[in-house]
Design an enzyme around this catalytic site. Structure first.
Site: not given
Lengths: 254, 254, 254, 254, 254
Positions: E137, E195, E21, E223, E135, E139, E168
């Site tokens: 995801y 997340g 990120h 986070r 992982w 997308r 995950k």
């Protein structure tokens, strides 16, 4: 990375512009000759010199630690930038390299090509006991401003995460915002990228001072030295800032 | 590169046009036969002859040092040019090569493919003790004028930076601008590319003289010799210019 | 290439159409069976038979020298053609191959993929002592007419330059223009490609005679034999033309 | 292929739908559990079971011969289909596989990727003594109707030519047209692909009977068994048709 | 996977956001420092910590089992996501990894690149005795809602089928729908992806409780811990839920 540091600081003379920008963009009759640059590196007490393999093979004299740039491209093609391996770690070592450099155009649509190659370069270099130095330049359609503080910090951080021993990044324009990039780089050493010839010596020296004050390890400079009318005088000023932490005002007065 | 030089100068006979341009574009009943070219190379005292592997395998007679071109493409596909490896360094050596050639279309959107392959070719050739010669032709959407002085100089410089022992580049049209390209090539030897048949012998010889005066090491010529009605006479004129530094005016008078 | 020649001439029975065109395009209840083709190859005294690896593995009986086609594609995808390796040289040898074939779609936007692969195939085949035969079919957006004399000659020449021992090319329609293609192929043997079933036997035999008169080494034929009501009779006519240089008029009278 | 046949016929239980279609498309609380399928395979006397490597590693119990699917994709991406290797032949063997499966989307713009990979899979599998089974599904812009007789026959033939020991193809809808596909497959064994759950048992059993009557070796079935309320009853009906050539009318009466 | 479990449950501290990120998106002056995260991992009794290789090399202290993320990308490029290998399994092991992680963007037009690489990673990791954690995801253009229950379940299932020891995945928002994803994952362990920082602690803890109630093995969190004002307090709450199955209401009351 210690091979390229003196008292924990470093000053690298970069000379890959003939490949990356073309000789007519950056050179004159004097600095088109790699021997001229090798001479400045030596007399100017640089802690490292950066060449592509062809220059290293034909001009490197062993007097200053060598970094060989492993990938390259010309400035001619349009579109999303990509720069791929033109020299293996093994060949770099055979040319005398004590470190290897690799350019990543972060944000390019071809970013993954370069991240993957740098990943391999880093692994192989570390196996051989050499530092891997990442030139990280955010570029491409997705990058609006490549000196925006958050972009420069992203470049610095990507280098740390990828295992770079040092990152070469552009100056953000201010000490405070560059300090954030240095923090983002963590234990990776930060070298400010010299960039094109600044309008005045003072402008450039102020940038270098700003970067050093922000915690940079040093500078990788090219045009601001070898396009200078008196490269060794400019180099002396840089040495004062980088290794002795000279105050710029003293400098310009002195 | 010494295998291909005489008194530090070189004159190479190139014959890859059957692949690169097609036989109907460049050949007649005589010069379509590779044996005819092998014969000219030998009788004309060329310092090297350049073949693709198929020609080398079936026609090379060992009388003139051989350069095998390692990559190739036809002139048929449109779009950004790309030319990839069709012969390994190892196979070239098994065919008798004392040097290898590789074409880079600088500025093509596929530039990185060829830079990466040439990087490998150069490394492998040098490990085997052979020179790597780069045919560097700026081409593609991004290149408006491939004989513009700054473009030719860029080609020359890219060759030096990539580790080419010699670069084959187009003539810029004038000694002064070609001298800049020769300077850009540094310690890489510069061979002027002969190009298509010139309208008159004088035109072509003047170009060669211009390139030699600019510091070129020699000439890689094809069509201007083997499309010539008297190839050995043309070759004799070229030898005078290249090896004896003959003045062109004397030549055309003599 | 001698394994596939008799008195310097060759007649190959090709049977890759099930893959390249699909069974419903070319086959009937009889010739859909590879054993039927193997039988014709043997009884017809062909100097070689051409199969993909699956057919070779399950139907080849060792009575006629075998060429394995190393790459393939179906006729279904649109766009620029590409045909990549589906069988290694090593596997072909293990199936009994005495030669290998590879198709290059010259002029395709994917041309470089096939040139590079064929370059590797040629090298590996020659190391193993096998001939490498190039099916060279100009095709794609850039090719307007794939039997134009200059295009067929280009195909022939590309084969020679790439190191093909033999090239399979389409007939240009006339002896004179095909002679130019044969000249372009030089020491590479030229096999005329049989193509789709001709409207009459005479038409096809005239083409073969034309190609042989132009200097071709032989014919690679499929549909004009195994779609024929009397394949062995057609084969006998072909043998007369190819090996005994029969005059076609005598033939059709005889 | 004998490992997966009984009296020359085969009945394979396929369970790759969780990957290829997603669990929510095909599964309920019972058949989402691979152990449930392993149990059906064993109790239903299947001659083979087909899993991806992850299922094989965690659920395979060694009671039924195993085929590991080597490539896979999800149903999510749009555009021309491509399915690449996710499991090596070597890894499949280490998981207990006695055969390997690979899906080719014939006619896709990415067809060449899969043809090339299957070519390697076939070679490696045969070196290891395992059969290579091709799932051949014509698909992509260029394929209008993937059960058209000529398309199904093309799929079958491509499998034979590529060296597949068996091909899994869709049913054409009629015995006569499927017979042509079986002929096209030659000595490659033909397995009818079960496809989505048929509206009634009779519909599905009639298809299987049609395929067997056309000369198929057997059936690779998934949803019509493990989505069935009584999978073992359905399996018994299938066994009767496949191994005992039961007449369907007797079946539905019995 | 046992290296990362305690009583069959796991709590992983993830810290790859600086790469994925960018530092300015997620970090402050404190959590930009990897040593701060290493400290939380240790003091918070995490069962694993997740770093990219550069962080692992320079900051990992060996006190918590290490997972090295093998691929990565920045958030800068637009278009269909692709993340390729930047660290080999071998290098990860040399840095002390006891497990490896790899991100697959399921549904991306580049999905096949990542499926193929993960297939190799899984094989190599298992040969070395390390778990491979995916992982996953969903997308790209084709994915409208990446937390839709059927999409999350698809992600889970793809992991199982590909041989992942753990997956995950994102939380679906409700225990019931997440239970379906856990079922889809079968014997692959499910870790809920933490997340972005949730608006309140209660919100986040409720999600974790929901996932654990649905049968998840644990949580991979970043986070919500290291952006928390009191990371160890938040960690204590998570431990209660994950390892002691605390009821959330008790938690918020306690």
């Amino acid at each position: 990375m210690n091979s390229f540091l003196r008292d924990g600081k470093g000053m690298l003379l970069a000379y890959d512009q003939g490949f990356e920008h073309g000789p007519s963009a950056d050179f004159n009759d004097q600095n088109i000759d790699p021997a001229y640059i090798m001479d400045i590196a030596q007399k100017g007490d640089f802690t490292g010199v950066v060449f592509h393999k062809g220059i290293a093979e034909k001009y490197y004299n062993g007097k200053v630690p060598l970094i060989v740039k492993l990938n390259g491209k010309t400035s001619l093609p349009k579109g999303e930038p990509v720069s791929t391996i033109v020299c293996s770690v093994e060949e770099a070592i055979s040319l005398g390299a004590k470190g290897v450099g690799y350019t990543i155009y972060l944000g390019s649509a071809n970013e993954s090509v370069m991240l993957e190659e740098f990943g391999q370069v880093e692994e192989e270099a570390h196996e051989e006991g050499l530092p891997a130095i990442a030139w990280i330049y955010p570029r491409g359609e997705a990058v609006k401003n490549d000196t925006a503080p958050e972009i420069v910090a992203y470049a610095a951080r990507a280098g740390l995460e990828m295992g770079a021993d040092a990152v070469k990044i552009k100056y953000t324009g201010a000490t405070d915002s560059f300090r954030w990039a240095v923090k983002a780089a963590g234990l990776s050493k930060v070298f400010m990228s010299g960039g094109p010839k600044a309008p005045t010596d003072e402008t450039f020296l102020a940038q270098v001072k700003g970067a050093m004050d922000a915690g940079a390890t040093g500078l990788a400079v090219g045009r601001n030295v070898w396009q200078h009318a008196e490269p060794l005088k400019m180099t002396a000023s840089l040495r004062d800032i980088i290794f002795r932490g000279s105050n710029l005002e003293n400098k310009s007065q002195g």
